[in-house]
Scaffold this active site. Structure first.
Site, PDB file in Angstrom:
ATOM      1  N   GLU A 149       1.235   5.711  -0.324  1.00  0.00           N
ATOM      2  CA  GLU A 149       1.085   5.465  -1.766  1.00  0.00           C
ATOM      3  C   GLU A 149       2.368   5.911  -2.448  1.00  0.00           C
ATOM      4  O   GLU A 149       2.752   7.078  -2.335  1.00  0.00           O
ATOM      5  CB  GLU A 149      -0.115   6.222  -2.350  1.00  0.00           C
ATOM      6  CG  GLU A 149      -1.449   5.639  -1.950  1.00  0.00           C
ATOM      7  CD  GLU A 149      -2.637   6.283  -2.658  1.00  0.00           C
ATOM      8  OE1 GLU A 149      -2.487   6.714  -3.815  1.00  0.00           O
ATOM      9  OE2 GLU A 149      -3.703   6.358  -2.019  1.00  0.00           O
ATOM     10  N   GLU A 172      -5.995  11.678   0.968  1.00  0.00           N
ATOM     11  CA  GLU A 172      -5.847  12.811   0.025  1.00  0.00           C
ATOM     12  C   GLU A 172      -7.015  13.797   0.134  1.00  0.00           C
ATOM     13  O   GLU A 172      -7.573  14.217  -0.894  1.00  0.00           O
ATOM     14  CB  GLU A 172      -5.695  12.296  -1.414  1.00  0.00           C
ATOM     15  CG  GLU A 172      -4.421  11.495  -1.612  1.00  0.00           C
ATOM     16  CD  GLU A 172      -4.143  11.069  -3.055  1.00  0.00           C
ATOM     17  OE1 GLU A 172      -4.977  11.327  -3.946  1.00  0.00           O
ATOM     18  OE2 GLU A 172      -3.068  10.466  -3.275  1.00  0.00           O
TER      19      GLU A 172
HETATM   20  O1  AHR Z   1      -3.634   4.544  -6.105  1.00  0.00           O
HETATM   21  C1  AHR Z   1      -4.494   5.172  -7.010  1.00  0.00           C
HETATM   22  C2  AHR Z   1      -5.074   6.470  -6.483  1.00  0.00           C
HETATM   23  O2  AHR Z   1      -4.081   7.450  -6.432  1.00  0.00           O
HETATM   24  C3  AHR Z   1      -5.637   6.435  -5.081  1.00  0.00           C
HETATM   25  O3  AHR Z   1      -6.952   6.032  -5.052  1.00  0.00           O
HETATM   26  C4  AHR Z   1      -5.529   7.856  -4.642  1.00  0.00           C
HETATM   27  O4  AHR Z   1      -5.375   7.980  -3.255  1.00  0.00           O
HETATM   28  C5  AHR Z   1      -4.363   8.420  -5.430  1.00  0.00           C
HETATM   29  O5  AHR Z   1      -4.661   9.629  -5.999  1.00  0.00           O
END
Ligand code: AHR
Length: 505
Positions: free
Chosen positions: A307, A180
């Protein structure tokens, strides 16, 4: 791949499965996990030394059993946002020499008691592959190369020898170029131009060191100008350049989406945004390849959805450990998420549920046990049965017509009350996954393409209402098993997830 036809109330819904029309192999890696140094995911989650429930490595045995039950093939580590200030050398070697450091993603202290070797060992015990995310915040390319050498090199060089000294031999495959990096919450947030330049240079160096690795580019949501730009700049082909060292520098493109809404139908239909995002990302990959004249012989880059989950960061803030308490509505949303990955099997090469333990997770540990939250149950059924090949499917059903989250879903993709996917497993069984999102009514559905000489196995996940949760005291949501003779119509109960499984005649 599924086509959808909206029918009016009163018309008979129908699901037609085409078991011989295989669409694509479902990559086992869509059932991947993610363990970040965040909240109680590592410490108190997978690693809990001194607890009677832990083994001689300090690993929680109940968590390991759950990971094995889920047959998790690959786990991402060590972040997430955490990785942006993580220096891997802090976490190897004798524990008494490891420094404690301030941690800037979730504002804590990292003791470094658990590091690369503990994670690799844990993966070995669980039976999964590690997937490492590199520090694109405060990390340097030298440090990343050293980490890759430490983990993978079989040469007689400094970091490879350090790994041997710390007791390991084996190489590891999956590596991500940051996490990210576009986000304002990142230490060292970057512009898309800066990221693309850095990612391409790092990719070159990493593949020179180990051409066998799978390198994953940091995308955003799949539907942003960041995704377009970084793909355009990094998915390149230069027949005189370093691409000759491997099939291509970039092998996968990562995207992240979390969905949530306080109203059930907006919550349960929200993962449809991920389906559209996958379609858009796939088109952006095509576009980059066309514009950069990447030869068709170079395999198309897959999407790494590293994610995904139901998460409302206001309800369960990251700084407080993000321990979501999941409802039946969330379980249905997770079933839709997984239907999305199966339907889009052609493009999705990996997906990582964020996260595996305690932090926005189906599993909640306490000192003396483990709670399997509502979302565990559809996940378990999918992981058990929805493998093999995705097959063609037609769904005729009424459609939810209300508010969606995000609002753009309404104009971009349909939101049927019956959300479905189907596979043919390597064992020859047909598996049909159906989430009935309606809170009000069950549907009597004609099932076309269901031909069997035997019985149909029926697995159902439901509960009294969409708000129920599982706690240590009471498991209100689980799996009910039954059989059906396959004749007539099948009733999919209100707010339920059903998996039907049969051997075709
Ligand atoms: O999974 C929780 C968080 O969400 C992670 O650290 C990040 O990559 C995302 O914003």
């Amino acid at each position: 791949m599924a086509s959808f036809t909206r029918v009016e109330e009163g018309e008979t819904p129908c699901i037609t499965v085409h078991p011989t029309n295989k669409i694509a192999k479902v990559d086992d890696n869509i059932y991947g996990g993610f363990t970040e140094h965040m909240g109680r995911c590592i410490y108190g989650g997978i690693y809990d030394p001194g607890n009677p429930l832990s083994d001689e490595n300090g690993f929680r045995k109940d968590v390991i059993e759950a990971m094995k039950e889920l047959n998790v093939p690959v786990v991402r580590y060590p972040g997430g946002n955490f990785v942006a200030t993580y220096h891997w050398l802090d976490g190897v070697g004798p524990k008494e020499n490891r420094p404690a450091r301030p941690e800037l993603a979730w504002i804590g202290t990292e003791t470094n008691e658990f590091g690369t070797d503990e994670f690799m060992k844990w993966c070995e015990v669980v039976g999964c592959e590690p997937y490492i995310c590199l520090n694109f915040g405060t990390g340097t390319l030298d440090e990343a190369l050293a980490w890759l050498e430490y983990c993978n090199s079989d040469r007689n060089t400094y970091y490879a020898n350090l790994r041997r000294k710390n007791g390991r031999e084996k190489p590891y495959n999956y590596w991500a170029l940051g996490n990210e990096c576009w986000g304002p919450w990142q230490v060292e947030q970057m512009t898309k131009e800066d990221y693309a330049k850095k990612a391409y240079q790092w990719a070159k160096a990493l593949k020179l060191l180990d051409p066998s690795i799978t390198l994953i580019l940091c995308g955003a949501t799949g539907s942003s100008s960041w995704d377009y730009h970084v793909l355009k700049e990094c998915v390149r082909w230069d027949s005189h350049g370093l691409n000759t060292i491997s099939k291509s520098l970039i092998d996968m493109h990562s995207i992240h989406i979390y969905t949530a809404d306080s109203e059930h139908l907006a919550n349960a239909t929200a993962p449809r945004s991920a389906e559209r995002a996958i379609q858009m990302t796939s088109a952006l990959i095509d576009l980059a390849r066309i514009e950069n004249q990447v030869p068709a012989t170079v395999p198309k880059q897959k999407i790494c959805f590293d994610e995904w989950n139901v998460w409302d960061p206001v309800r369960a803030p990251g700084e407080q450990g993000a321990e979501e308490r999941y409802t039946l509505s969330d379980a249905l949303a997770v079933a839709v998420w997984l239907n999305v990955f199966v339907r889009q099997a052609r493009d999705v090469g990996m997906a990582n549920l964020a996260q595996s333990v305690n932090v926005i997770s189906p599993l909640l540990t306490s000192r003396d046990g483990l709670v399997k939250q509502t979302i565990w149950w559809p996940l378990l059924l999918f992981s058990r049965y929805m493998r093999g090949h995705a097959v063609a499917l037609n769904v005729r059903a009424p459609e939810y017509a209300g508010r969606t989250n995000p609002p753009w879903i309404r104009a971009a993709i349909e939101t049927p009350f019956l959300d479905c996917s189907a596979t043919v497993g390597d064992d020859g069984y047909v598996n049909l996954a159906v989430a009935n999102l309606s809170e009000e009514r069950g549907f009597d559905v004609a099932l076309e393409g269901l031909k069997t000489d035997g019985e149909v196995a029926v697995f159902t996940v439901s509960g009294d209402n969409v708000h129920v949760t599982n706690t240590a005291e009471e498991q209100k949501v689980g799996i009910a098993e039954s059989t059906w003779d396959g004749k007539g119509k099948f009733t999919f109960g209100k707010h339920s997830f059903t998996l039907l499984r049969w051997k075709p005649a």
